[in-house]
Design a protein around this motif. Structure first.
Motif, PDB file in Angstrom:
ATOM      1  N   GLU A 244       0.858  -1.194   0.000  1.00 59.32           N
ATOM      2  CA  GLU A 244       0.000   0.000   0.000  1.00 59.32           C
ATOM      3  C   GLU A 244       0.881   1.226   0.000  1.00 59.32           C
ATOM      4  N   HIS A 245       0.380   2.322  -0.526  1.00 57.42           N
ATOM      5  CA  HIS A 245       1.114   3.577  -0.386  1.00 57.42           C
ATOM      6  C   HIS A 245       1.247   3.907   1.087  1.00 57.42           C
ATOM      7  N   LYS A 246       2.427   4.375   1.484  1.00 54.32           N
ATOM      8  CA  LYS A 246       2.584   4.870   2.857  1.00 54.32           C
ATOM      9  C   LYS A 246       2.364   6.369   2.820  1.00 54.32           C
ATOM     10  N   VAL A 247       1.252   6.768   3.362  1.00 54.30           N
ATOM     11  CA  VAL A 247       0.804   8.148   3.273  1.00 54.30           C
ATOM     12  C   VAL A 247       1.369   8.934   4.448  1.00 54.30           C
ATOM     13  N   ARG A 251      -2.483   9.590  11.543  1.00 52.44           N
ATOM     14  CA  ARG A 251      -3.288   8.385  11.719  1.00 52.44           C
ATOM     15  C   ARG A 251      -4.612   8.757  12.344  1.00 52.44           C
ATOM     16  N   ARG A 266      -3.461   8.843  16.645  1.00 53.86           N
ATOM     17  CA  ARG A 266      -2.582   7.704  16.899  1.00 53.86           C
ATOM     18  C   ARG A 266      -2.359   7.499  18.391  1.00 53.86           C
ATOM     19  N   GLU A 295      -5.601   7.322   7.331  1.00 51.59           N
ATOM     20  CA  GLU A 295      -4.674   8.433   7.426  1.00 51.59           C
ATOM     21  C   GLU A 295      -5.366   9.669   6.846  1.00 51.59           C
ATOM     22  N   PHE A 335      -7.362   2.549   5.280  1.00 48.39           N
ATOM     23  CA  PHE A 335      -6.626   1.333   4.936  1.00 48.39           C
ATOM     24  C   PHE A 335      -7.044   0.094   5.727  1.00 48.39           C
ATOM     25  N   VAL A 369      -6.779   3.629   0.470  1.00 48.79           N
ATOM     26  CA  VAL A 369      -5.402   3.843   0.055  1.00 48.79           C
ATOM     27  C   VAL A 369      -5.095   2.939  -1.156  1.00 48.79           C
ATOM     28  N   MET A 396       3.812   0.341   2.514  1.00 51.50           N
ATOM     29  CA  MET A 396       3.629  -0.618   3.597  1.00 51.50           C
ATOM     30  C   MET A 396       3.420  -1.972   2.930  1.00 51.50           C
ATOM     31  N   LYS A 398       1.835  -5.680   3.831  1.00 56.08           N
ATOM     32  CA  LYS A 398       1.011  -6.284   4.888  1.00 56.08           C
ATOM     33  C   LYS A 398       0.647  -7.715   4.535  1.00 56.08           C
ATOM     34  N   ARG A 409       3.685  -4.122  17.357  1.00 57.27           N
ATOM     35  CA  ARG A 409       4.575  -3.871  16.243  1.00 57.27           C
ATOM     36  C   ARG A 409       5.027  -5.247  15.760  1.00 57.27           C
ATOM     37  N   TRP A 413       2.928  -6.234   9.546  1.00 54.91           N
ATOM     38  CA  TRP A 413       3.044  -5.025   8.727  1.00 54.91           C
ATOM     39  C   TRP A 413       4.504  -4.589   8.670  1.00 54.91           C
ATOM     40  N   LYS A 415       7.041  -1.462   7.157  1.00 59.10           N
ATOM     41  CA  LYS A 415       7.070  -0.155   6.488  1.00 59.10           C
ATOM     42  C   LYS A 415       8.381  -0.038   5.729  1.00 59.10           C
ATOM     43  N   LYS A 417      10.515   2.608   3.672  1.00 55.57           N
ATOM     44  CA  LYS A 417      10.539   4.043   3.360  1.00 55.57           C
ATOM     45  C   LYS A 417      11.638   4.411   2.395  1.00 55.57           C
TER      46      LYS A 417
END
Ligand code: AMP
Length: 554
Positions: A244-247, A251, A266, A295, A335, A369, A396, A398, A409, A413, A415, A417
């Motif tokens: 998915e796009h990490k926007v 949150r 968040r 988001e 999302f 997303v 992201m 997932k 965590r 998922w 991330k 970047k």
């Protein structure tokens, strides 16, 4: 009424044992002895949290401010260096200072009294608020015994360092309530705050999020970092994950129950009043009553994403929402679907949650997303590249089988970047405190200015170095020292470091009018001299080319 001194003594005793079992029993017994209201606060204090998770209160007092207050109380301002050097941690420095008072006050503070005093100090606003906050703290320290002062200082800076992790505290809470640890962990996932959990287990607060009827936020699921999309193939296997796009926004968790909509951040603070349009959008959902995870981003007039900083204006001002709403439009990108029509979906696999998310979002004409189920590495890399080119932070990944782990965590998922870097010069450094008291550990970073020899500060960081590197860097910078004041050492600009950052934002405080967001040192560039460091002009260009653009810095 339980005394704060009892809490300090328990904290002290657990710092002297290595045995997890003994720690759990000591804290469990202690909490069980307290009345529920005190136990709630004590559980937070013992892991170094002055306030409940989700509570907006912030003390905003630094270690240096506490040092100032306590050293002034005993007229020992000039003894800073040797006291800092002799102490293992910050609380100990304060305790040593307090011993210089000669007469130690009888312990009269109570746990709830300290809790109330801290809330009051956090709520101070307006004229001379800083001084008034310091005065409030001064009063507390003046009434504290030496040991109490030690733990007060530790709670204030949020560093207990006595071996009590959140995980151990949950075991202690289970011991207090004589309940199975699994059950306690699960309630904690849903409740999010240790103190609240204690209150629920002691029967003085109703359990919340488990029953969707009473709207309460769940802790958002978190992601683990990964370096590249290939890692997702290695970890999940082809066909088993989505990208998915990490926007880069804020949150939001949106609950719609009956005719009520509530939105949480968040950190589980309620932000419904800041986002009236989101509330209106939810009303399009008809008979669907979801809990969404998503988001919020700020957009310009044509719907294009703007930088995170622009969005924050929406949350800061409480009174001007109507005006900001038209000035700073937002977009909502959903999302996940973590609840629907009164059922929590956290135990349903992600593949099922996103399918149902798609149906509900379509029904309300809401945006989700961008997502891809990649079948080849080439597809995945292409998705990552296009995400970065369109201004997203990265992607992201997932696992389609993953469950929604509130607050976890986990490995479900990842991330991934896009990293940007600049080579910058260290022009000054601050002495650390606590574990880092012997090191110059917070580095002021500068880019070359437009004039020859000019250096403009663009950020600070204490992240990225190992203990050995801190020690080595301290020796090096001490050799380059030109002056020192208030814990900051200015140095000849000779050391160049490669700094990773997430993006560049406008910042009137800095000479270059720009600052790096989330700077951390990647490498020490001994191969480069200050004359070869990056320039402010390069930074301006980077800033202008950030696909998601803040307003101009000039
Ligand atoms: P980080 O804050 O860097 O740890 O990254 C995790 C955060 O990315 C989450 O808490 C979300 O706020 C944000 N985020 C952006 N896009 C997504 C997405 N597609 N799925 C989950 N989280 C996302």
């Amino acid at each position: 009424m339980a005394s704060f001194n009892d809490l300090a003594e328990v904290a002290q005793s657990i710092s002297q044992t290595q045995s997890r079992l003994q720690i759990v029993q000591a804290v469990g017994n202690f909490l069980a002895r307290l009345d529920p209201a005190q136990a709630e606060i004590a559980a937070r204090f013992l892991i170094g949290r002055p306030f409940a998770q989700g509570d907006e209160s912030r003390l905003n007092v630094s270690g240096r401010a506490i040092w100032k207050i306590t050293s002034e109380m005993v007229a020992a301002q000039d003894r800073g260096e040797d006291l800092f050097a002799a102490a293992v941690d910050f609380g100990e420095v304060v305790e040593t200072l307090m011993r210089l008072r000669g007469v130690e006050p009888e312990p009269t503070l109570t746990i709830s009294g300290v809790g109330a005093a801290l809330s009051k100090i956090a709520s101070i606003e307006g004229r001379a608020s800083r001084q008034r906050k310091l005065n409030g703290l001064h009063d507390l320290f003046e009434r504290a015994s030496n040991l109490e002062a030690k733990y007060l200082a530790k709670i204030l800076i949020g560093e207990m360092r006595h071996g009590m992790s959140e995980g151990l505290m949950l075991e202690a809470v289970a011991a207090m309530a004589q309940r199975p640890i699994g059950e306690v962990r699960r309630s904690f996932m849903l409740e999010g705050d240790l103190g609240r959990l204690v209150a629920i287990l002691r029967g003085v607060a109703p359990a919340g999020a488990g029953s969707v009827g009473s709207i309460k936020p769940l802790r958002p699921m978190l992601a683990q970092p990964a370096a590249e999309v290939a890692d997702a193939f290695a970890i999940f296997g082809a066909g088993n994950f989505a990208l998915e796009h990490k926007v880069d926004g804020a949150r939001v968790q949106i609950h719609r129950v009956g005719n009520q909509v509530r939105i949480f951040s968040r950190r589980m603070n309620e932000i419904t009043p800041s986002l009236p349009e989101v509330v209106e959008w939810m009303e399009r959902l008809g008979e669907h009553y979801p809990i969404f995870d998503g988001e919020i981003i700020a957009v310009d007039g044509s719907g294009r994403p703007l930088a995170f900083q622009e969005l924050m204006r929406r949350f800061r001002r409480i009174r001007e929402i109507a005006r900001l709403r038209s000035e700073q439009p937002v977009r909502l990108l959903l999302f996940d679907l973590i609840g629907l029509d009164g059922d929590l979906l956290i135990d349903r696999p992600y593949r099922e949650r996103i399918e149902r998310l798609g149906e509900v979002a379509r029904a309300g004409d809401l945006e989700t997303v961008d997502r891809l189920l990649p079948t080849s590495l080439a597809d995945a890399e292409q998705f990552f590249k296009s995400a970065v080119a369109s201004g997203y932070e990265g992607v992201m990944a997932k696992s389609l089988d993953s469950l929604y782990q509130p607050g976890g965590r986990g490995r479900g998922w990842l991330k991934i970047k896009h990293v940007r870097t600049l080579d910058l010069v260290i022009v000054a450094a601050d002495w650390g405190y606590g574990r880092r008291h012997e090191w110059l550990s917070n580095y002021h970073l500068a880019a070359r200015g437009d004039r020859p020899g000019e250096l403009l500060e663009v950020g600070k960081t204490f992240k990225g170095l190992t203990d050995e590197q801190f020690a080595e860097m301290t020796r090096r910078l001490e050799g380059l020292k030109t002056s020192e004041a208030l814990g900051t050492v200015r140095v000849k600009p000779e050391v160049v470091v490669e700094v990773a950052y997430n993006d560049i934002q406008r910042s009137p405080q800095y000479e270059g009018r720009m600052a790096l967001r989330f700077a951390r040192i990647l490498r020490i560039r001994d191969d480069k001299s200050a004359e070869e460091a990056d320039t402010i002009e390069t930074m301006r260009r980077e800033f202008e080319s950030q696909p998601i653009r803040p307003r101009s810095p000039r």
